[in-house]
Design a protein around this motif. Sequence first.
Motif, PDB file in Angstrom:
ATOM      1  N   GLY A 421      -5.803 -15.147  -0.134  1.00 20.25           N
ATOM      2  CA  GLY A 421      -6.661 -15.305   1.090  1.00 20.25           C
ATOM      3  C   GLY A 421      -8.015 -14.640   1.168  1.00 20.25           C
ATOM      4  O   GLY A 421      -8.830 -15.037   1.766  1.00 20.25           O
ATOM      5  N   HIS A 422      -7.990 -13.406   0.183  1.00 18.07           N
ATOM      6  CA  HIS A 422      -9.188 -12.582   0.495  1.00 18.07           C
ATOM      7  C   HIS A 422     -10.108 -13.344  -0.491  1.00 18.07           C
ATOM      8  O   HIS A 422      -9.825 -14.079  -1.360  1.00 18.07           O
ATOM      9  CB  HIS A 422      -8.811 -11.179  -0.146  1.00 18.07           C
ATOM     10  CG  HIS A 422      -8.236 -10.224   0.897  1.00 18.07           C
ATOM     11  ND1 HIS A 422      -8.732  -9.925   2.098  1.00 18.07           N
ATOM     12  CD2 HIS A 422      -6.965  -9.687   0.934  1.00 18.07           C
ATOM     13  CE1 HIS A 422      -8.147  -9.153   2.789  1.00 18.07           C
ATOM     14  NE2 HIS A 422      -7.000  -9.010   2.022  1.00 18.07           N
ATOM     15  N   HIS A 423     -11.589 -12.829  -0.216  1.00 24.94           N
ATOM     16  CA  HIS A 423     -12.512 -13.620  -1.355  1.00 24.94           C
ATOM     17  C   HIS A 423     -13.231 -12.479  -2.146  1.00 24.94           C
ATOM     18  O   HIS A 423     -14.385 -12.965  -2.666  1.00 24.94           O
ATOM     19  CB  HIS A 423     -13.373 -14.375  -0.079  1.00 24.94           C
ATOM     20  CG  HIS A 423     -13.061 -15.298   0.656  1.00 24.94           C
ATOM     21  ND1 HIS A 423     -12.433 -16.691   0.141  1.00 24.94           N
ATOM     22  CD2 HIS A 423     -12.595 -15.245   1.855  1.00 24.94           C
ATOM     23  CE1 HIS A 423     -12.100 -17.326   0.978  1.00 24.94           C
ATOM     24  NE2 HIS A 423     -11.984 -16.577   2.069  1.00 24.94           N
ATOM     25  N   HIS A 424     -12.597 -11.150  -1.942  1.00 33.82           N
ATOM     26  CA  HIS A 424     -13.413 -10.445  -2.867  1.00 33.82           C
ATOM     27  C   HIS A 424     -12.260  -9.377  -3.215  1.00 33.82           C
ATOM     28  O   HIS A 424     -11.109  -9.612  -2.786  1.00 33.82           O
ATOM     29  CB  HIS A 424     -14.556  -9.598  -2.007  1.00 33.82           C
ATOM     30  CG  HIS A 424     -15.438  -9.043  -2.934  1.00 33.82           C
ATOM     31  ND1 HIS A 424     -15.401  -8.214  -4.212  1.00 33.82           N
ATOM     32  CD2 HIS A 424     -16.843  -8.908  -2.943  1.00 33.82           C
ATOM     33  CE1 HIS A 424     -16.413  -7.968  -4.780  1.00 33.82           C
ATOM     34  NE2 HIS A 424     -17.303  -8.310  -4.104  1.00 33.82           N
ATOM     35  N   SER A 425     -12.533  -8.414  -3.975  1.00 36.72           N
ATOM     36  CA  SER A 425     -11.531  -7.449  -4.500  1.00 36.72           C
ATOM     37  C   SER A 425     -10.570  -6.689  -3.351  1.00 36.72           C
ATOM     38  O   SER A 425     -11.393  -6.475  -2.125  1.00 36.72           O
ATOM     39  CB  SER A 425     -12.565  -6.229  -5.168  1.00 36.72           C
ATOM     40  OG  SER A 425     -13.145  -6.776  -6.248  1.00 36.72           O
ATOM     41  N   VAL A 426      -9.394  -6.669  -3.613  1.00 37.25           N
ATOM     42  CA  VAL A 426      -8.540  -6.041  -2.614  1.00 37.25           C
ATOM     43  C   VAL A 426      -8.350  -4.715  -3.021  1.00 37.25           C
ATOM     44  O   VAL A 426      -8.063  -4.125  -4.059  1.00 37.25           O
ATOM     45  CB  VAL A 426      -6.913  -6.760  -2.579  1.00 37.25           C
ATOM     46  CG1 VAL A 426      -6.285  -6.304  -1.455  1.00 37.25           C
ATOM     47  CG2 VAL A 426      -7.424  -8.391  -2.422  1.00 37.25           C
ATOM     48  N   SER A 427      -8.845  -3.895  -1.883  1.00 38.14           N
ATOM     49  CA  SER A 427      -9.020  -2.389  -2.347  1.00 38.14           C
ATOM     50  C   SER A 427      -8.017  -1.460  -1.959  1.00 38.14           C
ATOM     51  O   SER A 427      -7.671  -0.509  -2.568  1.00 38.14           O
ATOM     52  CB  SER A 427     -10.509  -1.913  -1.944  1.00 38.14           C
ATOM     53  OG  SER A 427     -10.378  -2.115  -0.275  1.00 38.14           O
ATOM     54  N   THR A 428      -7.137  -1.903  -0.953  1.00 32.71           N
ATOM     55  CA  THR A 428      -6.252  -0.807  -0.348  1.00 32.71           C
ATOM     56  C   THR A 428      -5.188  -1.719   0.276  1.00 32.71           C
ATOM     57  O   THR A 428      -5.458  -3.006   0.838  1.00 32.71           O
ATOM     58  CB  THR A 428      -6.744   0.114   0.760  1.00 32.71           C
ATOM     59  OG1 THR A 428      -5.892   1.207   1.144  1.00 32.71           O
ATOM     60  CG2 THR A 428      -7.459  -0.560   1.684  1.00 32.71           C
ATOM     61  N   LEU A 429      -3.927  -1.119   0.348  1.00 28.45           N
ATOM     62  CA  LEU A 429      -2.812  -1.761   0.984  1.00 28.45           C
ATOM     63  C   LEU A 429      -1.934  -0.572   1.649  1.00 28.45           C
ATOM     64  O   LEU A 429      -1.659   0.568   1.480  1.00 28.45           O
ATOM     65  CB  LEU A 429      -2.067  -2.678   0.065  1.00 28.45           C
ATOM     66  CG  LEU A 429      -1.890  -1.968  -1.395  1.00 28.45           C
ATOM     67  CD1 LEU A 429      -0.539  -1.119  -1.190  1.00 28.45           C
ATOM     68  CD2 LEU A 429      -1.246  -3.154  -2.197  1.00 28.45           C
ATOM     69  N   GLY A 430      -0.854  -1.255   2.580  1.00 24.38           N
ATOM     70  CA  GLY A 430      -0.017  -0.248   3.200  1.00 24.38           C
ATOM     71  C   GLY A 430       1.220  -1.113   3.780  1.00 24.38           C
ATOM     72  O   GLY A 430       0.986  -2.216   4.288  1.00 24.38           O
ATOM     73  N   TRP A 431       2.296  -0.444   3.626  1.00 27.22           N
ATOM     74  CA  TRP A 431       3.585  -1.122   4.127  1.00 27.22           C
ATOM     75  C   TRP A 431       3.808  -0.580   5.526  1.00 27.22           C
ATOM     76  O   TRP A 431       3.701   0.354   5.945  1.00 27.22           O
ATOM     77  CB  TRP A 431       4.971  -0.729   3.172  1.00 27.22           C
ATOM     78  CG  TRP A 431       4.845  -1.353   1.895  1.00 27.22           C
ATOM     79  CD1 TRP A 431       4.584  -0.644   0.800  1.00 27.22           C
ATOM     80  CD2 TRP A 431       5.387  -2.563   1.477  1.00 27.22           C
ATOM     81  NE1 TRP A 431       4.574  -1.438  -0.278  1.00 27.22           N
ATOM     82  CE2 TRP A 431       5.203  -2.606  -0.030  1.00 27.22           C
ATOM     83  CE3 TRP A 431       5.980  -3.511   2.213  1.00 27.22           C
ATOM     84  CZ2 TRP A 431       5.634  -3.584  -0.865  1.00 27.22           C
ATOM     85  CZ3 TRP A 431       6.566  -4.824   1.342  1.00 27.22           C
ATOM     86  CH2 TRP A 431       6.310  -4.684  -0.052  1.00 27.22           C
ATOM     87  N   TYR A 432       4.679  -1.798   6.234  1.00 23.88           N
ATOM     88  CA  TYR A 432       5.023  -1.266   7.759  1.00 23.88           C
ATOM     89  C   TYR A 432       6.060  -2.269   8.269  1.00 23.88           C
ATOM     90  O   TYR A 432       6.405  -3.304   7.572  1.00 23.88           O
ATOM     91  CB  TYR A 432       3.821  -1.207   8.442  1.00 23.88           C
ATOM     92  CG  TYR A 432       3.240  -2.562   9.258  1.00 23.88           C
ATOM     93  CD1 TYR A 432       3.638  -3.263  10.090  1.00 23.88           C
ATOM     94  CD2 TYR A 432       2.235  -3.426   8.243  1.00 23.88           C
ATOM     95  CE1 TYR A 432       3.117  -4.475  10.517  1.00 23.88           C
ATOM     96  CE2 TYR A 432       1.969  -4.552   8.370  1.00 23.88           C
ATOM     97  CZ  TYR A 432       2.213  -5.291   9.536  1.00 23.88           C
ATOM     98  OH  TYR A 432       1.953  -6.477  10.030  1.00 23.88           O
ATOM     99  N   ARG A 433       6.654  -1.714   9.390  1.00 24.22           N
ATOM    100  CA  ARG A 433       8.098  -2.466   9.561  1.00 24.22           C
ATOM    101  C   ARG A 433       7.893  -2.226  11.417  1.00 24.22           C
ATOM    102  O   ARG A 433       7.811  -1.010  11.790  1.00 24.22           O
ATOM    103  CB  ARG A 433       9.158  -1.937   9.450  1.00 24.22           C
ATOM    104  CG  ARG A 433      10.361  -2.861   9.947  1.00 24.22           C
ATOM    105  CD  ARG A 433      11.676  -2.197   9.223  1.00 24.22           C
ATOM    106  NE  ARG A 433      11.836  -2.305   7.712  1.00 24.22           N
ATOM    107  CZ  ARG A 433      12.607  -1.995   6.959  1.00 24.22           C
ATOM    108  NH1 ARG A 433      13.481  -1.021   7.354  1.00 24.22           N
ATOM    109  NH2 ARG A 433      12.734  -2.463   5.657  1.00 24.22           N
TER     110      ARG A 433
END
Length: 554
Positions: A421-433
């Motif tokens: 879905g992104h249109h450029h580099s995916v740089s960071t991420l994080g899990w959550y609940r």
Amino acid sequence: MANIQITSDEINRLIYSYFKDSGFEHSAFALAKEAHLERSPCFSKHVPRGELVELLSKSLLYTEVEYHFQGGELAANCKTGFSLLETHVCSTTPPEPQTFIAPLIRPNVPSVILEPTLPVRSNGVPDTNASKRKADVPPTNEPQEKRPRREQEAQGENTSDASSKKARNALPTFRKQGPVDKDTDPSSIQLLTGHKSEVFCCAFNPIKHNLVASGSKDASVKIWNLASTSKDPVTLESFSIAESGDLTSLSWNPTGELLAIASYDSVLRIADTSGKIYFQHSKHQGPIFTTRFSPSGRWLLTASLDGTSCLWDVANKRLHRQYSVHSDCCLDVDWINDTMFASCAADRIVHILSIDQENPIKSFGGHKDEINQIKCNPSGTRLASCSDDTTTRIYDVSNISSQVDGIPGLDGSSSTVVLEGHHHSVSTLGWYRLPGTSKELLATGSFDGVTRLWDCDSGECLHFFVDHTRPVYALSISPNNRWMATGGGDGWLHVYNLKSYQKIWSWYAGDDKPGVFEIDWQSHDKLERIAVALECKSVGIIDVSMIPVITNST
């Protein structure tokens, strides 16, 4: 005559090397991504240090020959130098020394759109290219009275003069550092100053909650005591070469007694809270990007540009094992449990490794470009990786044993969930609940300026935020899983309610070097704080408990 051919890739490659040689790491990174250098054959070619300057010097020698080859008294006695930017005029009079005086006009910073409304494509995805176009040109169709007034107007300058008004409206407008709302108590935000250059990383101590560490391009690490009346931090400056001492990662051990420091000078350092070096080693042959303590604190992982990851025995102050399993620079590592970890690299592969095995237990392929970050979920059952190929991939690591696979190879099984879905580099991420639920979700930030929330089972994008007008560099989920903070190159820190999908608070770092590089969120007892590493040479500390619009958001 020889066939002379110069390509834009060759020029960009030379400029890229010049940036790297000069220590402009972020400029080099931005150029490589914008010019797609990683896709060019030129990118793998060796460029000697100082090659661009050497070639430009030769061009000036050619220019001298071009102007003086006919000889004559004027050419023989010429005192005028040669410049890359000025036309040469022969003269026997030496030029007067010149002093550069910086202009008083501030740089034209692109306007920040607080509530961007983007055109939506047919598939429901926002047109982020439209967002970039809006950011390039300040909006001119809004009513004049809604534009921020300049300081002179606020002090009573005559606004009836039509020509003065026209001149004022022609000037770019600037936003001051601070929150977007007028209700936030100014004392809830403090800036820790003392670094001499950009601050790239920050980390709260997990046990000694008033300590926060910061690392800067000035080759220093500072440990601040937020409870102390003295604002002087403990400072570590044991970097032999300041020019290559950019700090890249800070990691506290679980007991809060030791701080692992990653730097561009290739030396691993571990310090205590007083700033005393506990252990250091120069095993890596390239910049270290990441440091990660194991859940028990017994082990420490490092990832380096030299293509290796190292496992360190912290108590015995020694190297336990060096892993050479990647064919390109190792960019990130993360622990699955206290005996297994994952590593990723520019070779597009994720390896699962054991502290007792030299070879990978399992390997995952599928990414089509280098992997920027990996992160294991809190339960140690899933691993997420984000890449320059604009995707994020989620792998099931719940049933991986500590034994090497009998048949080596890459796992590209259908059990891997691909988030697109992104249109450029995916740089960071994080899990959550979300509180009261058992479903694991994932948040991703991208260079397209968009932050997305994902269902990790189906791969469905649950929501996206388009408030940033420049790349998203940082993303942090609050420990209670209720809020998310993002920071970007546009200078904005945004806080969102993860349940209602609402942006609830924003803070701007200012027009001068506005980048927000890293965010760490602390929650303990009555403490609720955000630490922010800033391009403007400061560390921002935001007391969330003093901002009702956040704490009242449920």
